[in-house]
Design an enzyme around this catalytic site. Structure first.
Site, PDB file in Angstrom:
ATOM      1  CB  SER A  12      -0.945  -0.006   1.207  1.00 32.12           C
ATOM      2  OG  SER A  12      -0.247   0.136   2.409  1.00 32.12           O
TER       3      SER A  12
ATOM      4  CG  HIS B   1      -1.090  -5.621   4.250  1.00 34.38           C
ATOM      5  ND1 HIS B   1      -0.606  -4.886   5.283  1.00 34.38           N
ATOM      6  CD2 HIS B   1      -0.583  -5.061   3.117  1.00 34.38           C
ATOM      7  CE1 HIS B   1       0.173  -3.908   4.825  1.00 34.38           C
ATOM      8  NE2 HIS B   1       0.194  -3.985   3.516  1.00 34.38           N
TER       9      HIS B   1
ATOM     10  CD  GLN C 195      -2.234  -1.591   4.933  1.00 29.27           C
ATOM     11  OE1 GLN C 195      -2.427  -1.372   3.740  1.00 29.27           O
ATOM     12  NE2 GLN C 195      -1.243  -1.026   5.607  1.00 29.27           N
ATOM     13  CD  GLU C 196      -0.509  -1.893   8.981  1.00 27.63           C
ATOM     14  OE1 GLU C 196      -0.019  -1.429  10.027  1.00 27.63           O
ATOM     15  OE2 GLU C 196       0.032  -1.771   7.871  1.00 27.63           O
TER      16      GLU C 196
ATOM     17  CD  GLU D 279       2.148  -5.274   7.706  1.00 25.11           C
ATOM     18  OE1 GLU D 279       1.582  -4.898   8.754  1.00 25.11           O
ATOM     19  OE2 GLU D 279       2.644  -4.484   6.878  1.00 25.11           O
TER      20      GLU D 279
ATOM     21  CG  ASP E   8      -1.875   1.982   8.544  1.00 22.21           C
ATOM     22  OD1 ASP E   8      -2.652   2.809   8.004  1.00 22.21           O
ATOM     23  OD2 ASP E   8      -0.818   1.592   8.011  1.00 22.21           O
TER      24      ASP E   8
ATOM     25  CD  GLU F 137       0.587   3.981   9.682  1.00 19.38           C
ATOM     26  OE1 GLU F 137       0.923   3.388  10.724  1.00 19.38           O
ATOM     27  OE2 GLU F 137       1.003   3.644   8.561  1.00 19.38           O
TER      28      GLU F 137
ATOM     29  CG  ASP G 108       2.569   5.048   5.680  1.00 24.19           C
ATOM     30  OD1 ASP G 108       3.596   5.345   5.067  1.00 24.19           O
ATOM     31  OD2 ASP G 108       2.085   3.890   5.645  1.00 24.19           O
TER      32      ASP G 108
ATOM     33  CE  LYS H 223       5.390   1.929   5.743  1.00 21.23           C
ATOM     34  NZ  LYS H 223       4.207   2.193   4.888  1.00 21.23           N
TER      35      LYS H 223
ATOM     36  CG  HIS I  19       6.842  -4.050   9.253  1.00 20.14           C
ATOM     37  ND1 HIS I  19       6.223  -5.270   9.325  1.00 20.14           N
ATOM     38  CD2 HIS I  19       5.845  -3.141   9.448  1.00 20.14           C
ATOM     39  CE1 HIS I  19       4.940  -5.119   9.546  1.00 20.14           C
ATOM     40  NE2 HIS I  19       4.682  -3.844   9.634  1.00 20.14           N
ATOM     41  NE  ARG I  20       6.568  -0.083   2.991  1.00 18.99           N
ATOM     42  CZ  ARG I  20       6.419   0.847   2.050  1.00 18.99           C
ATOM     43  NH1 ARG I  20       7.421   1.643   1.758  1.00 18.99           N
ATOM     44  NH2 ARG I  20       5.261   1.012   1.425  1.00 18.99           N
ATOM     45  CB  SER I  21       3.075  -5.427   3.544  1.00 18.76           C
ATOM     46  OG  SER I  21       3.220  -4.767   2.307  1.00 18.76           O
TER      47      SER I  21
ATOM     48  CE  LYS J 158       3.008   0.507  10.235  1.00 16.72           C
ATOM     49  NZ  LYS J 158       1.693   0.676   9.610  1.00 16.72           N
TER      50      LYS J 158
HETATM   51  P1  PGA Z   1       2.951  -1.407   3.048  1.00 19.49           P
HETATM   52  O1  PGA Z   1       1.990  -1.148   4.279  1.00 19.49           O
HETATM   53  O2  PGA Z   1       4.261  -1.830   3.557  1.00 19.49           O
HETATM   54  O3  PGA Z   1       2.205  -2.460   2.282  1.00 19.49           O
HETATM   55  O4  PGA Z   1       3.015  -0.102   2.289  1.00 19.49           O
HETATM   56  C1  PGA Z   1       2.422  -0.664   5.500  1.00 19.49           C
HETATM   57  C2  PGA Z   1       1.690   0.577   5.927  1.00 19.49           C
HETATM   58  O5  PGA Z   1       0.785   1.070   5.234  1.00 19.49           O
HETATM   59  O6  PGA Z   1       2.005   1.110   6.978  1.00 19.49           O
HETATM   60 ZN    ZN Z   2       0.513   2.812   6.764  1.00 21.37          ZN
END
Ligand code: PGA
Ligand code: ZN
Length: 434
Positions: free
Chosen positions: A42, A155, A163-164, A205, A242, A287, A314, A339, A367-369, A390
């Protein structure tokens, strides 16, 4: 003094089975260090460019052989002989060699591979750990981990739009105890899901990715699992979200495609967050609650909720000091997600963290996904003392590798190890109660 002597790049796989780079630097004294580069799904529109071969017959176009060739060719020639201790000079040279504003010529994956490998080699050369090498003082702080225990959005292939859904052990006395509380809650969540005959398969994740009735149900299940694990929601363990709203912002509206197909205007989206915070005071951080293209929505969200909860940017900041400064000026968010591969060098990443500190913004190392077993972000979190990280759930090797690295750092620091816990969120918690 050791110099950079050699660069090698290998096309390896990330946690989703997509190609990425492992970059090895050899110093003139024989020391070697290897970085491995993550990859997002994302992604923000203005992230530095990840160079992919685009050759459809190899890995569906996702190969990184061109990036590898740049590392071993042009980049190696440009940095050979440089002092690995001069990270800023190295990163500047990498940026000017690339010559584009978004690292699209050589690729941010190639550039970060070199930048990070050199940082690791420089630490080895000083015979100190990476966290000590990256730190400007020895006020090390173990971060509060945010574990993404329930995955949705991009994800996971399920019915959850956001997403999270993360849990953060804010009430623990140490990183070690906090991690245990979070992991016990993760296991408790598994039992809660099993009782309801939901799937306990995991997403990218490492969090569970069940088909739920609604986005709210995700929160309810997490709160139940915290309690069943013997912890108090909002005291021992906070909930952090998030939703990655850019992913479901389409033509000016938020479309809940994965759940009930409903649509919300920007104002309605903000209203939804206001209601969630009222209903669930256990949520301490949000987020990307608004999409990156909805700038006026972001401003409004910050005006309405910025003194009540941590609002992390982000997709809108993409760890870019310039975009971040602009966002601060515009009154957007009160924290930034960090990131390394969004910007592509260690120095620019550190600059973003410095800007956050200067302006009283929070920072969350992330991190990243798509990940690897590289654990540098754990060191980065401790070095900078931002107090938050995270890096996924309590499953999947590439996720727990970072938590395991933090456990090792905590042990190494002994009595000097301090844990961030709830301190960072104190200013907002007060506002929630009043
Ligand atoms: P991504 O997602 O690593 O797939 O971009 C992580 C996030 O959105 O924080
Ligand atoms: Zn994010």
């Amino acid at each position: 003094m050791a110099e950079i002597q050699k660069l090698e790049a290998l096309e390896i796989l990330d946690s989703r089975g997509n190609p990425t780079l492992a970059v090895t630097v050899t110093l003139s004294n024989g020391l070697k260090a290897t970085s491995k580069i993550p990859s997002g799904a994302s992604t923000g529109q203005r992230e530095a460019v990840e160079l992919r071969d685009g050759e459809k017959t190899r890995y569906g176009g996702k190969g990184v052989l061109k990036a590898c060739a740049y590392v071993e060719g042009e980049i190696q020639s440009a940095v050979r002989g440089m002092d690995p201790q001069e990270q800023k000079a190295l990163d500047q040279r990498l940026c000017s060699l690339d010559g584009t504003p978004n690292k699209s010529r050589l690729g941010a994956n190639a550039i970060l591979g070199v930048s990070l490998a050199v940082a690791q080699a420089a630490a080895l050369d000083r015979r100190i750990p990476l966290y000590a090498h990256l730190a400007t003082d020895s006020n090390y702080l173990l971060p509060t981990p945010m574990l993404n225990v329930l995955n949705g959005g991009r994800h996971a292939d399920n019915s959850v739009d956001f997403q999270e859904f993360m849990i953060a052990p804010v009430g623990a006395p140490s990183f070690r105890d906090g991690l245990r509380a979070a992991v016990e809650t993760f296991h408790s969540l598994k039992s809660v899901l099993q009782l309801k005959t939901y799937s306990t398969a995991v997403g990218d994740e490492g969090g569970f990715a069940p088909e739920l009735e609604s986005n709210e149900e995700a929160i309810e299940l997490i709160l139940e699992s915290i309690q069943k694990a013997g912890y108090k929601p909002g005291k021992d363990i906070a909930v952090m979200l998030d939703p990655a709203a850019s992913e479901f912002f389409e033509d000016g509206v938020y479309v809940f495609r994965k759940s009930d197909q409903s649509r919300k205007t920007s104002a309605e989206m903000i209203e939804l967050w206001r209601e969630w915070l009222e209903e669930y005071p256990e949520i301490w951080s949000l987020e990307d609650g608004i999409g990156e293209e909805d700038r006026s929505g972001w401003k409004q969200l910050t005006r309405e909720l910025g003194d009540k909860i941590q609002l992390v940017g982000d997709d809108n900041f993409v760890t870019n000091p310039e975009l971040f400064r602009q966002g601060i000026q515009d009154g957007i968010a009160n924290a930034i997600l960090i990131k390394l591969n969004q910007i592509g060098t260690v120095s620019e990443t550190l600059e973003c963290i410095a800007v956050a500190r200067e302006h009283g913004y929070g920072a969350v190392i992330s991190h990243r996904s798509g990940e690897t077993d590289d654990t540098s972000i754990a060191d980065l979190a401790v070095a900078t003392g931002v107090g938050q990280i995270k890096t996924g759930s309590a499953s999947r090797g590439e996720r727990v590798a970072k938590y395991n690295r933090l456990l090792a750092i905590e042990r190494e620091l002994g009595a000097k190890a301090r844990y961030a816990g709830s301190n960072i969120y104190a200013k907002w918690k007060g506002a929630q109660k009043s």
